[in-house]
Design a protein around this motif. Structure first.
Motif, PDB file in Angstrom:
ATOM      1  N   LEU A 104      11.460   2.839  -0.476  1.00  0.00           N
ATOM      2  CA  LEU A 104      10.637   1.902  -1.248  1.00  0.00           C
ATOM      3  C   LEU A 104       9.427   2.579  -1.884  1.00  0.00           C
ATOM      4  O   LEU A 104       9.005   2.205  -2.984  1.00  0.00           O
ATOM      5  N   LEU A 105       8.856   3.554  -1.204  1.00  0.00           N
ATOM      6  CA  LEU A 105       7.748   4.297  -1.804  1.00  0.00           C
ATOM      7  C   LEU A 105       8.191   4.983  -3.092  1.00  0.00           C
ATOM      8  O   LEU A 105       7.412   5.109  -4.036  1.00  0.00           O
ATOM      9  N   TRP A 106       9.428   5.404  -3.111  1.00  0.00           N
ATOM     10  CA  TRP A 106       9.951   6.143  -4.254  1.00  0.00           C
ATOM     11  C   TRP A 106      10.369   5.218  -5.396  1.00  0.00           C
ATOM     12  O   TRP A 106      10.139   5.529  -6.561  1.00  0.00           O
ATOM     13  N   VAL A 107      10.972   4.080  -5.086  1.00  0.00           N
ATOM     14  CA  VAL A 107      11.623   3.291  -6.133  1.00  0.00           C
ATOM     15  C   VAL A 107      10.973   1.954  -6.473  1.00  0.00           C
ATOM     16  O   VAL A 107      11.267   1.399  -7.535  1.00  0.00           O
ATOM     17  N   ASP A 108      10.122   1.396  -5.645  1.00  0.00           N
ATOM     18  CA  ASP A 108       9.652   0.031  -5.863  1.00  0.00           C
ATOM     19  C   ASP A 108       8.125  -0.042  -5.860  1.00  0.00           C
ATOM     20  O   ASP A 108       7.505  -0.109  -4.800  1.00  0.00           O
ATOM     21  N   GLU A 109       7.551  -0.066  -7.033  1.00  0.00           N
ATOM     22  CA  GLU A 109       6.085  -0.130  -7.126  1.00  0.00           C
ATOM     23  C   GLU A 109       5.538  -1.446  -6.576  1.00  0.00           C
ATOM     24  O   GLU A 109       4.449  -1.480  -6.019  1.00  0.00           O
ATOM     25  N   GLY A 110       6.272  -2.515  -6.734  1.00  0.00           N
ATOM     26  CA  GLY A 110       5.804  -3.824  -6.298  1.00  0.00           C
ATOM     27  C   GLY A 110       5.642  -3.949  -4.792  1.00  0.00           C
ATOM     28  O   GLY A 110       4.777  -4.676  -4.313  1.00  0.00           O
ATOM     29  N   GLU A 111       6.479  -3.251  -4.045  1.00  0.00           N
ATOM     30  CA  GLU A 111       6.406  -3.339  -2.587  1.00  0.00           C
ATOM     31  C   GLU A 111       5.934  -2.030  -1.962  1.00  0.00           C
ATOM     32  O   GLU A 111       6.106  -1.819  -0.759  1.00  0.00           O
ATOM     33  N   ARG A 112       5.316  -1.195  -2.749  1.00  0.00           N
ATOM     34  CA  ARG A 112       4.876   0.106  -2.251  1.00  0.00           C
ATOM     35  C   ARG A 112       3.868  -0.037  -1.115  1.00  0.00           C
ATOM     36  O   ARG A 112       3.948   0.668  -0.116  1.00  0.00           O
ATOM     37  N   TRP A 113       2.932  -0.951  -1.245  1.00  0.00           N
ATOM     38  CA  TRP A 113       1.920  -1.104  -0.187  1.00  0.00           C
ATOM     39  C   TRP A 113       2.546  -1.612   1.112  1.00  0.00           C
ATOM     40  O   TRP A 113       2.107  -1.247   2.203  1.00  0.00           O
ATOM     41  N   LEU A 114       3.598  -2.426   0.997  1.00  0.00           N
ATOM     42  CA  LEU A 114       4.301  -2.883   2.185  1.00  0.00           C
ATOM     43  C   LEU A 114       4.989  -1.708   2.886  1.00  0.00           C
ATOM     44  O   LEU A 114       4.985  -1.608   4.114  1.00  0.00           O
ATOM     45  N   ALA A 115       5.551  -0.823   2.077  1.00  0.00           N
ATOM     46  CA  ALA A 115       6.227   0.361   2.619  1.00  0.00           C
ATOM     47  C   ALA A 115       5.236   1.312   3.279  1.00  0.00           C
ATOM     48  O   ALA A 115       5.550   1.946   4.294  1.00  0.00           O
ATOM     49  N   VAL A 116       4.032   1.409   2.732  1.00  0.00           N
ATOM     50  CA  VAL A 116       3.012   2.281   3.329  1.00  0.00           C
ATOM     51  C   VAL A 116       2.640   1.775   4.722  1.00  0.00           C
ATOM     52  O   VAL A 116       2.525   2.555   5.665  1.00  0.00           O
ATOM     53  N   VAL A 117       2.478   0.471   4.857  1.00  0.00           N
ATOM     54  CA  VAL A 117       2.161  -0.107   6.165  1.00  0.00           C
ATOM     55  C   VAL A 117       3.302   0.159   7.143  1.00  0.00           C
ATOM     56  O   VAL A 117       3.079   0.562   8.286  1.00  0.00           O
ATOM     57  N   GLU A 118       4.534  -0.051   6.694  1.00  0.00           N
ATOM     58  CA  GLU A 118       5.695   0.198   7.557  1.00  0.00           C
ATOM     59  C   GLU A 118       5.749   1.668   7.983  1.00  0.00           C
ATOM     60  O   GLU A 118       5.983   1.979   9.154  1.00  0.00           O
ATOM     61  N   LEU A 119       5.499   2.566   7.055  1.00  0.00           N
ATOM     62  CA  LEU A 119       5.519   3.996   7.365  1.00  0.00           C
ATOM     63  C   LEU A 119       4.407   4.371   8.341  1.00  0.00           C
ATOM     64  O   LEU A 119       4.631   5.146   9.273  1.00  0.00           O
ATOM     65  N   LEU A 120       3.213   3.810   8.162  1.00  0.00           N
ATOM     66  CA  LEU A 120       2.111   4.093   9.085  1.00  0.00           C
ATOM     67  C   LEU A 120       2.407   3.584  10.498  1.00  0.00           C
ATOM     68  O   LEU A 120       2.141   4.279  11.480  1.00  0.00           O
ATOM     69  N   LEU A 121       2.959   2.391  10.596  1.00  0.00           N
ATOM     70  CA  LEU A 121       3.281   1.840  11.914  1.00  0.00           C
ATOM     71  C   LEU A 121       4.410   2.627  12.596  1.00  0.00           C
ATOM     72  O   LEU A 121       4.329   2.925  13.784  1.00  0.00           O
ATOM     73  N   ALA A 122       5.431   2.982  11.831  1.00  0.00           N
ATOM     74  CA  ALA A 122       6.529   3.769  12.401  1.00  0.00           C
ATOM     75  C   ALA A 122       6.033   5.155  12.818  1.00  0.00           C
ATOM     76  O   ALA A 122       6.425   5.672  13.872  1.00  0.00           O
ATOM     77  N   SER A 123       5.155   5.747  12.023  1.00  0.00           N
ATOM     78  CA  SER A 123       4.607   7.064  12.364  1.00  0.00           C
ATOM     79  C   SER A 123       3.718   6.990  13.599  1.00  0.00           C
ATOM     80  O   SER A 123       3.745   7.884  14.448  1.00  0.00           O
TER      81      SER A 123
END
Length: 126
Positions: free
Chosen positions: A79-98
């Motif tokens: 999602l970080l790569w392909v979807d600008e609209g949900e990019r911030w959602l993907a960042v939160v998911e990535l931070l929590l998973a990390s």
């Protein structure tokens, strides 16, 4: 890093990711074509598998639970790569998973040492 901090990171990432999946797919940005129940059935069960061991602080559960994070890493990276609209959602998911990944890894290592569960090197065993 201390065992207590590692456990705090692991549980924060774990329960945060669980809550985030529910919020994302029910309130924040439900999928327009797929039902909420289907999305939760797709993303939530993997996080429920290790719940007992995570809550009890079992280092073995913390160690193998990191493998369950791969779909969340891949989903957020895609999602970080392909979807600008949900990019911030993907960042939160990535931070929590990390956060969960780092916390689980260190907790399993440190708590395992405290309990004498470390794996010996081949050289040390001989």
């Amino acid at each position: 890093m201390t065992t207590r901090l590692a456990r705090l990171l692991a549980l924060t990432g774990y329960f945060g990711l669980m809550l985030w999946v529910v919020l994302w797919h029910t309130l924040i940005s439900p999928h327009p074509d797929l039902g909420i129940g289907f999305m939760l059935a797709l993303w939530l069960p993997w996080l429920l598998i290790p719940v007992k061991g995570m809550v009890q602080g079992n280092p073995y559960t913390h160690a193998w639970a990191v493998y369950l994070l791969m779909p969340y890493f891949l989903h957020s990276a895609t999602l970080l790569w392909v979807d600008e609209g949900e990019r911030w959602l993907a960042v939160v998911e990535l931070l929590l998973a990390s956060t969960m990944f780092v916390g689980n890894t260190y907790y399993a290592k440190l708590r395992g040492r405290e309990l004498g569960l470390s794996i010996r090197r081949k050289k040390d065993a001989e």
